[in-house]
Design an enzyme around this catalytic site. Structure first.
Site, PDB file in Angstrom:
ATOM      1  N   LYS A 111       0.829  -1.207   0.000  1.00 51.81           N
ATOM      2  CA  LYS A 111       0.000   0.000   0.000  1.00 51.81           C
ATOM      3  C   LYS A 111       0.861   1.253   0.000  1.00 51.81           C
ATOM      4  O   LYS A 111       0.524   2.246  -0.641  1.00 51.81           O
ATOM      5  CB  LYS A 111      -0.962  -0.003   1.196  1.00 51.81           C
ATOM      6  CG  LYS A 111      -2.028  -1.076   1.072  1.00 51.81           C
ATOM      7  CD  LYS A 111      -3.176  -0.861   2.029  1.00 51.81           C
ATOM      8  CE  LYS A 111      -4.258  -1.909   1.792  1.00 51.81           C
ATOM      9  NZ  LYS A 111      -5.372  -1.787   2.731  1.00 51.81           N
ATOM     10  N   LYS A 193      -3.667 -11.670  -5.932  1.00 51.60           N
ATOM     11  CA  LYS A 193      -4.875 -11.869  -5.129  1.00 51.60           C
ATOM     12  C   LYS A 193      -6.078 -11.105  -5.716  1.00 51.60           C
ATOM     13  O   LYS A 193      -5.916  -9.977  -6.167  1.00 51.60           O
ATOM     14  CB  LYS A 193      -4.561 -11.351  -3.719  1.00 51.60           C
ATOM     15  CG  LYS A 193      -5.588 -11.586  -2.678  1.00 51.60           C
ATOM     16  CD  LYS A 193      -5.171 -10.961  -1.359  1.00 51.60           C
ATOM     17  CE  LYS A 193      -5.488  -9.478  -1.313  1.00 51.60           C
ATOM     18  NZ  LYS A 193      -5.604  -8.912   0.037  1.00 51.60           N
ATOM     19  N   LYS A 196     -10.618  -6.042  -3.665  1.00 51.18           N
ATOM     20  CA  LYS A 196     -11.643  -4.999  -3.741  1.00 51.18           C
ATOM     21  C   LYS A 196     -11.163  -3.804  -4.538  1.00 51.18           C
ATOM     22  O   LYS A 196     -11.939  -3.095  -5.138  1.00 51.18           O
ATOM     23  CB  LYS A 196     -11.857  -4.436  -2.329  1.00 51.18           C
ATOM     24  CG  LYS A 196     -12.748  -5.144  -1.414  1.00 51.18           C
ATOM     25  CD  LYS A 196     -12.719  -4.345  -0.106  1.00 51.18           C
ATOM     26  CE  LYS A 196     -13.195  -5.150   1.058  1.00 51.18           C
ATOM     27  NZ  LYS A 196     -12.683  -4.635   2.331  1.00 51.18           N
TER      28      LYS A 196
HETATM   29  P1  AMP Z   1     -10.169  -6.880   3.374  1.00 53.52           P
HETATM   30  O1  AMP Z   1     -10.860  -6.830   2.077  1.00 53.52           O
HETATM   31  O2  AMP Z   1      -8.714  -6.637   3.250  1.00 53.52           O
HETATM   32  O3  AMP Z   1     -10.829  -6.082   4.466  1.00 53.52           O
HETATM   33  O4  AMP Z   1     -10.270  -8.404   3.833  1.00 53.52           O
HETATM   34  C1  AMP Z   1     -11.293  -8.937   4.618  1.00 53.52           C
HETATM   35  C2  AMP Z   1     -11.112 -10.431   4.762  1.00 53.52           C
HETATM   36  O5  AMP Z   1     -11.209 -11.073   3.489  1.00 53.52           O
HETATM   37  C3  AMP Z   1      -9.755 -10.856   5.330  1.00 53.52           C
HETATM   38  O6  AMP Z   1      -9.960 -11.951   6.194  1.00 53.52           O
HETATM   39  C4  AMP Z   1      -8.975 -11.269   4.118  1.00 53.52           C
HETATM   40  O7  AMP Z   1      -7.986 -12.213   4.425  1.00 53.52           O
HETATM   41  C5  AMP Z   1     -10.064 -11.880   3.249  1.00 53.52           C
HETATM   42  N1  AMP Z   1      -9.725 -11.779   1.828  1.00 53.52           N
HETATM   43  C6  AMP Z   1      -9.540 -10.641   1.096  1.00 53.52           C
HETATM   44  N2  AMP Z   1      -9.237 -10.940  -0.183  1.00 53.52           N
HETATM   45  C7  AMP Z   1      -9.201 -12.297  -0.270  1.00 53.52           C
HETATM   46  C8  AMP Z   1      -8.940 -13.226  -1.336  1.00 53.52           C
HETATM   47  N3  AMP Z   1      -8.655 -12.804  -2.566  1.00 53.52           N
HETATM   48  N4  AMP Z   1      -9.008 -14.540  -1.056  1.00 53.52           N
HETATM   49  C9  AMP Z   1      -9.315 -14.992   0.186  1.00 53.52           C
HETATM   50  N5  AMP Z   1      -9.566 -14.165   1.235  1.00 53.52           N
HETATM   51  C10 AMP Z   1      -9.519 -12.838   1.016  1.00 53.52           C
END
Ligand code: AMP
Ligand code: TRP
Length: 328
Positions: A111, A193, A196
């Site tokens: 980031k 990965k 979002k």
């Molecule tokens: P975030 O979008 O960073 O707030 O992530 C929220 C949750 O979703 C966390 O537990 C991440 O580890 C999980 N997560 C986000 N992107 C992925 C992905 N591509 N595959 C699996 N888990 C994900």
């Protein structure tokens, strides 16, 4: 009975990765455990957010939690900024952190590298706030995706550091990783990965995508020219990602999927992956739309904050007493 804690940032539209890596496991573990699920809006502001959107996404994420199976009677759902102990213990955890270990976090490096010379300090001090989230509830298990392993490690280090310096206050938490879907990859660059914040929206399946969009995106997903449905993360990252998605949404092993598509081409396989994903997401989308309009959502979050606050303040008091951070 174990204590479970997890959180998601209201910083964008949730993806299939969020669902398979995190959300899906939240509801799997809720029965028989003491669960806290948080909308971590204070983590979201480590990069600039539009106030109106942040506000809307906070409620929307809470609705998604419930729509994807969290039962507010069983689990405590709340918004991070409504329980002040998160920021308060976050500061204490910041004082226990070393700049070097924070600079080594891959999420920070990713980031920060996009922000030139103006790197918000909150990006660096993000992990001690996450540690505070988890430690306030004396958490045993944290269901998250694979990308959060490093943050869980530093949370454990900080808890151990605190306990060594000031006495046994915090439970040392463990990561809870599901089977498949712990790392859902981009449909366009399957070595990256699914995220979002990807600018290429065809690379990402959003939880609220229409069936048509889901079908289109999966049809266009990058694969290889072998036309053989076979799992090999190294050599066939695109197909392996789709196998993993199908395994996760239909509760099958990779071998079962491989067998079912032996001798069949990618066209039929992709169609089935799309149908299976749609079958899981459609009911979530319907429940989400109903919840968003319903006044119960705010009642649930009000009750959640009160319950979370009761537990968090108890732990926080123990921590500040252990440190001498009090007067009477
Ligand atoms: P975030 O979008 O960073 O707030 O992530 C929220 C949750 O979703 C966390 O537990 C991440 O580890 C999980 N997560 C986000 N992107 C992925 C992905 N591509 N595959 C699996 N888990 C994900
Ligand atoms: N860092 C997590 C992510 O980006 C979000 C998060 C913040 C979290 N606090 C947490 C996850 C506490 C689990 C527990 O996905």
């Amino acid at each position: 009975m174990s204590v479970i804690f997890s959180g998601i940032q209201p910083s964008g539209n949730l993806t299939l990765g969020n669902y398979l890596g995190a959300l899906r496991n939240f509801s799997k573990v809720q029965e028989g455990n003491e669960c806290y699920y948080c909308v971590v809006n204070q983590h979201a502001i480590t990069v600039p957010q539009d106030p109106k959107l942040l506000h809307e996404r906070t409620r929307a994420l809470a609705a998604i939690y419930i729509a994807s199976g969290l039962d507010p009677e069983q689990s405590t759902l709340f918004v991070q900024s409504e329980v002040p102990e998160h920021a308060m213990l976050g500061w204490i955890m910041t004082t226990l952190s070393y700049v070097g270990e924070l600079e080594r976090m891959t999420q920070y490096k990713d980031k920060a590298s996009k922000r030139g010379d103006s790197i918000p300090a909150g990006l660096l001090t993000y992990p001690p706030l996450m540690a505070a989230d988890i430690l306030l509830y004396q958490t045993n298990f944290v269901p998250v995706g694979d990308d959060q392993k490093q943050h869980l490690e530093i949370t454990r280090d900080l808890a151990q550091r605190f306990n060594r310096l000031y006495g046994d206050v915090f439970t040392i938490p463990e990561i809870y990783l599901g089977q498949d879907g712990t790392r859902v990859m981009s449909l366009q660059e399957p070595t990256k990965k699914m995220s979002k914040s990807d600018d290429n929206t065809t690379a990402t399946i959003y939880l609220l995508d229409t069936p048509k969009d889901i079908e289109k995106k999966i049809k266009r997903a990058q694969t290889d020219s072998e036309n053989s449905v076979h799992y090999d993360r190294e050599k066939k990252p695109g197909i392996s990602n789709l196998i993993e998605i199908l395994s996760a949404v239909t509760d099958q092993t990779h071998e079962q999927v491989e067998q079912a598509y032996a001798g069949k081409g990618y066209g039929a396989f992709k169609k089935d992956v799309a149908d299976a994903v749609i079958a899981v997401l459609e009911p979530i989308q319907q429940r989400y739309e109903e919840l968003l309009k319903h006044p119960d959502l705010d009642d649930i979050l009000d009750k959640g904050s009160a319950k979370a606050h009761a537990k968090a303040s108890e732990t926080y008091e123990k921590a500040v007493h252990a440190m001498g951070l009090y007067r009477k």
